[in-house]
Motif scaffolding. Structure first.
Motif, PDB file in Angstrom:
ATOM      1  N   ILE A 162       0.871  -1.182   0.000  1.00 47.91           N
ATOM      2  CA  ILE A 162       0.000   0.000   0.000  1.00 47.91           C
ATOM      3  C   ILE A 162       0.905   1.227   0.000  1.00 47.91           C
ATOM      4  CG2 ILE A 162      -1.775   1.286   1.250  1.00 47.91           C
ATOM      5  CD1 ILE A 162      -2.662  -1.426   2.446  1.00 47.91           C
ATOM      6  N   ASP A 166      -7.204   1.202  -2.134  1.00 44.83           N
ATOM      7  CA  ASP A 166      -6.529   0.490  -1.041  1.00 44.83           C
ATOM      8  C   ASP A 166      -7.177   0.731   0.314  1.00 44.83           C
ATOM      9  OD1 ASP A 166      -4.534  -0.811  -2.510  1.00 44.83           O
ATOM     10  OD2 ASP A 166      -3.264   0.977  -2.523  1.00 44.83           O
ATOM     11  N   LYS A 205      -8.377  -2.520   2.241  1.00 43.33           N
ATOM     12  CA  LYS A 205      -7.245  -3.328   2.686  1.00 43.33           C
ATOM     13  C   LYS A 205      -6.470  -2.615   3.787  1.00 43.33           C
ATOM     14  CE  LYS A 205      -3.700  -4.290  -0.154  1.00 43.33           C
ATOM     15  NZ  LYS A 205      -2.836  -5.029  -1.108  1.00 43.33           N
ATOM     16  N   ASN A 208      -7.833  -7.321  -3.627  1.00 41.96           N
ATOM     17  CA  ASN A 208      -7.013  -6.431  -2.809  1.00 41.96           C
ATOM     18  C   ASN A 208      -7.123  -6.747  -1.319  1.00 41.96           C
ATOM     19  OD1 ASN A 208      -5.121  -4.396  -2.797  1.00 41.96           O
ATOM     20  ND2 ASN A 208      -6.604  -2.744  -2.668  1.00 41.96           N
ATOM     21  N   ARG A 212      -5.715  -8.157   2.349  1.00 41.60           N
ATOM     22  CA  ARG A 212      -4.451  -8.088   3.073  1.00 41.60           C
ATOM     23  C   ARG A 212      -3.823  -9.478   3.206  1.00 41.60           C
ATOM     24  NH1 ARG A 212      -8.436  -8.297   6.980  1.00 41.60           N
ATOM     25  NH2 ARG A 212      -7.999  -9.318   8.995  1.00 41.60           N
ATOM     26  N   HIS A 229       1.750  -6.503  -7.035  1.00 42.90           N
ATOM     27  CA  HIS A 229       0.611  -6.088  -6.216  1.00 42.90           C
ATOM     28  C   HIS A 229       0.799  -6.460  -4.738  1.00 42.90           C
ATOM     29  CE1 HIS A 229      -1.397  -5.691 -10.155  1.00 42.90           C
ATOM     30  NE2 HIS A 229      -2.165  -4.817  -9.532  1.00 42.90           N
TER      31      HIS A 229
END
Length: 813
Positions: free
Chosen positions: A423, A445, A448, A544, A546, A569
């Motif tokens: 991130i 983001d 996440k 997306n 974690r 990513h």
């Protein structure tokens, strides 16, 4: 005196209003109860939309009016007995007729001023508060209704009016001093100016209404009743693991509400904080829940009290060498924004004074850029500063806690967690009081980031792993079996919650953001959609999540080609597929570099020794500064099985067929017998030791005749093994005559590598290697006299799956 405010969902239906009446009936009163009501949920948005499309000349506004009318008339019919409905329906209809006439006027002139807009919006609170007061009276309560516009006076800033507190406090104290009713119901959100025009206090202003009344009357408590059980550590719609905050300070509550926590409207806190009046947030639909108490600071179990986020942020950056050492640039920047009424949410400035960055609402960015570029037009023309740069599609995450200043490393934990999950942080701001750390990130983001931060600060005992699995055959099936078997252990002993988010094989793929139950993964996959590798690969980064890990249990070139995209990513890759690490050196190095750059793990222990710690042992040697001189190894469990069972009196063909039947070889045994698989393995070990080698650099001393290697198919290959039986018998006899045994050996020494069949004597460590075991000898600068040996089972689905399992755990440890 006590003041209670009920939000839109608390009065959003006849059933909810009845629930509010029950709460008030059971309430332990300490003097008069002032009850402030919001509009029925969704009504204010409908009213705004109604006025907007009427101003556009669109007659659809009448349909919206009918929806608003139907909602309120139906609510009256459900709340009150038929005998009492006539006059009540008439009163509601009267109010709605006034609203309709107002919207008709807007339609005729084709314009809606801010003053008119406030008037339109006022009807939601007027109707809901009046219905609540009438219901209380019907239930036998000594209740009265009072129009807040008679009490709260403001300026002429329609839409978000400023309160004249001196006049307002005078009106409120005078009214309640003379009040005979036990319960007074008031509409929230609305007020009036000196000309008696209706004004509003900003969206969420019903909380503010209640706070103004509480402060004016010096109430013992202000209660905010909503549809959640207090303020949460994060938005539970985004972070399911969020927990209620039992107690929070005024300052913390202000910070959280300013940065997006929707439970309480930000200006609400200031009036009651000045009087040190506690605020209690309660759940209308779970009145027994303790809720959140907002008052002066107290002891808390966590240094961080809560996290929140704001969407729709843009960053403005003014920079240039002409700013350095020259006073006044910041003032001029903020003056330009002030002239356009642009609210600044976040500020950060470089210590060199070369740039200053501010965060604003994205909706203001165009007028902000125009204003700032105009203000600094001369400096831009002279190239002393650059034109204002604007970045959009951003959001802010804020970590808030009074106790953060007493704990070291809070910023490190925050930014470390974001970095591990790829991130990117665009800007940072931290107040001098250390109660708030804010970071600007990409809007995609936000979900996440909030989950990652919440996990770090509130779920230290448990960490979530989100796994995407490609390949559910022998190895993949065993892996899922082992994960299911160890599920409770991982949670209790390692604090890991492992969730299988996606499964794929050559036919089917299945996704579940909440996790696929391991007990039923086969049925879930079978009911999934047709496999589409491109769609499968695209969806993983889009989710997306974690702590994401992609697990490759295949031997597919196409799947291996996906690794760079995953690593970019921040998605870790765990693989038993040797193709990626044994391809061109440049491709192998790119994967290693991407893993470092994006803070993701790229783990492939099972590429060489199945479950044996071969690569990890080698990595430890290299990282600690040891120098590898020689690697000698038997790296094929299948070949070791073959030559351990190829003894006098046996047929080479029968032994190879038995290895195939046991699953020790590939479906085409030539992949193993040709030595290509071993070449890949020694190549990977050489590269991990620091060598720059390609597959073509490895010498392969093949023992298979060309007729076997070039057979058109597998059955023909087995026929050729019989044809060449004398060749294999001679290999065995030559070794036996010397008292030695046949082993297929890989060797790396001083930059060169080779593989081939050798005979080894009883004194050699390879001589006693049995079954399908592997063995690796590392001769290094430190292990020069006696090599470091790693030995054990080197083939089989169970041990390979266990090696993948171990790598998955390493991604978070």
């Amino acid at each position: 005196m006590q003041v209670l405010k009920f939000g839109g969902t608390s009065v959003g239906s006849a059933k909810a209003i009845s629930q509010v009446c029950d709460i008030l009936a059971s309430y332990k009163r300490k003097g008069v109860l002032a009850v402030v009501a919001s509009a029925m949920s969704g009504t204010t948005d409908k009213l705004i939309r109604c006025g907007q499309i009427a101003a556009e000349g669109n007659e659809h506004y009448r349909d919206i009016l009918r929806d608003i009318e139907q909602l309120h008339l139906d609510t009256v019919r459900q709340l009150f007995p038929i005998t009492a409905q006539s006059s009540l329906l008439s009163q509601v209809k009267k109010q709605l007729n006034q609203l309709e006439a107002l919207c008709d006027g807007i339609f005729q002139v084709g314009e809606m001023s801010n003053r008119c807009r406030d008037k339109v919006m006022s009807y939601g609170e007027l109707l809901s508060s009046w219905m609540l007061a009438e219901k209380l009276r019907l239930n036998g309560q000594n209740a009265a209704w009072k129009d807040s516009r008679d009490l709260i006076l403001t300026d002429n800033q329609f839409g978000s009016a400023l309160v004249n507190f001196e006049a307002t406090d005078h009106n409120i104290t005078g009214f309640f001093h003379q009040q005979q009713a036990e319960i007074v119901v008031l509409p929230g959100f609305i007020a009036s100016n000196a000309d008696r025009d209706t004004t509003t206090l900003g969206r969420g202003g019903s909380d503010y209404t209640a706070a103004i009344i509480a402060a004016a009357t010096d109430a013992s408590v202000l209660e905010i009743w909503t549809d959640v059980s207090g303020m949460m550590t994060a938005d539970p719609r985004i972070v399911p693991q969020a927990i209620a905050i039992p107690r929070i300070s005024y300052e913390e509550a202000m910070e959280l509400s300013h940065f997006g926590a929707k439970v309480i409207y930000p200006p609400t806190i200031q009036p009651v904080m000045n009087r040190r009046i506690p605020i209690l947030i309660k759940n209308t639909f779970d009145p027994e829940a303790s809720g959140t108490l907002i008052q002066d600071n107290g002891e808390k179990p966590y240094p961080v009290t809560g996290i929140s986020g704001i969407r729709g942020i843009a960053l403005l950056t003014l920079e240039g060498s002409g700013m350095v050492g020259i006073p006044g640039f910041s003032r001029r920047l903020f003056d330009a924004l002030l002239q356009e009424k642009v609210n600044v949410i976040l500020i950060t400035q470089s210590s060199s004074e070369h740039s200053i960055t501010v965060g604003i609402n994205e909706s203001d960015m165009l007028k902000a850029k125009a204003a700032v570029d105009s203000e600094f037009s001369q400096e831009i023309y002279d190239k002393r500063i650059e034109p204002l740069t604007v970045e959009k599609d951003l959001c802010i995450v804020a970590v808030v806690g009074d106790n953060m200043k007493n704990h070291h490393g809070m910023s490190g934990r925050l930014f470390g967690a974001l970095g591990r999950n790829a991130i990117n942080v665009r800007a940072i701001a931290q107040g001098s009081t250390e109660k708030n750390i804010s970071a600007v990130i990409g809007k995609n983001d936000l979900r996440k980031a909030l989950n990652v931060i919440h996990e770090v600060f509130f779920e230290s005992d448990t960490r979530q792993l989100n796994i995407f699995v490609a390949g559910t055959g022998n190895v993949g099936g065993k892996l899922l079996e082992q994960l299911q078997q160890q599920e409770a252990y991982l949670r209790s002993e390692l604090g890991l919650q492992v969730r299988i988010i996606a499964l794929a094989n050559s036919r089917k793929m299945h996704f579940s953001e909440s996790g696929i139950p391991l007990a039923g993964w086969k049925d879930a996959l079978e009911q999934g959609e047709a496999m589409d590798l491109a769609a499968f690969a695209a969806r993983i980064p889009q989710m997306n999540l974690r702590n994401s890990v992609f697990v490759d249990n295949t031997a597919s070139d196409a799947v291996a080609a996906l690794y760079p995209n995953f690593l970019q990513h921040g998605i870790s890759v765990v693989t038993c597929n040797k193709i990626a690490c044994s391809s061109e050196y440049a491709a192998y190095k790119k994967l290693k570099d991407l893993a470092r750059k994006y803070n993701a793990s790229f783990l492939f222990e099972t590429n060489v020794g199945a479950g044996l710690p071969v690569i990890n042992t080698l990595n430890d040697l290299v990282r600690s500064g040891d120098k590898v001189q020689t690697i000698e190894a038997v790296l094929s469990g299948s070949l070791n099985f073959v030559f351990n069972n190829f003894v006098n009196g046996s047929s080479f063909r029968q032994v190879v067929k038995a290895a195939q039947d046991e699953g020790y070889t590939e479906p085409d045994p030539r992949i193993d017998l040709s030595g290509k698989d071993v070449m890949r393995k020694i190549l990977i070990l050489a590269r991990e030791s620091g060598a720059v080698l390609e597959m073509d650099d490895i010498e392969n001393h093949s023992f298979l005749p060309d007729a076997c290697l070039n057979a058109p198919d597998v059955p023909a290959f087995f026929e050729q093994l019989d044809v060449c039986a004398a060749h294999f018998g001679q290999l065995l006899k030559n070794a036996a005559d010397k008292g030695e045994r046949l082993k297929f050996v890989a060797r790396y020494h001083m930059g060169k590598a080779s593989v081939g069949l050798q005979s080894v004597g009883p004194q050699h460590p390879f001589y006693q290697l049995e079954g399908k075991d592997n063995i690796v000898l590392f001769t290094t600068h430190r292990y020069a006299a006696q090599p470091l040996i790693v030995k054990g089972a080197g083939a089989g689905a169970d041990v390979t799956a266990s090696g993948i399992f171990a790598d998955i755990i390493r991604t978070v440890r």
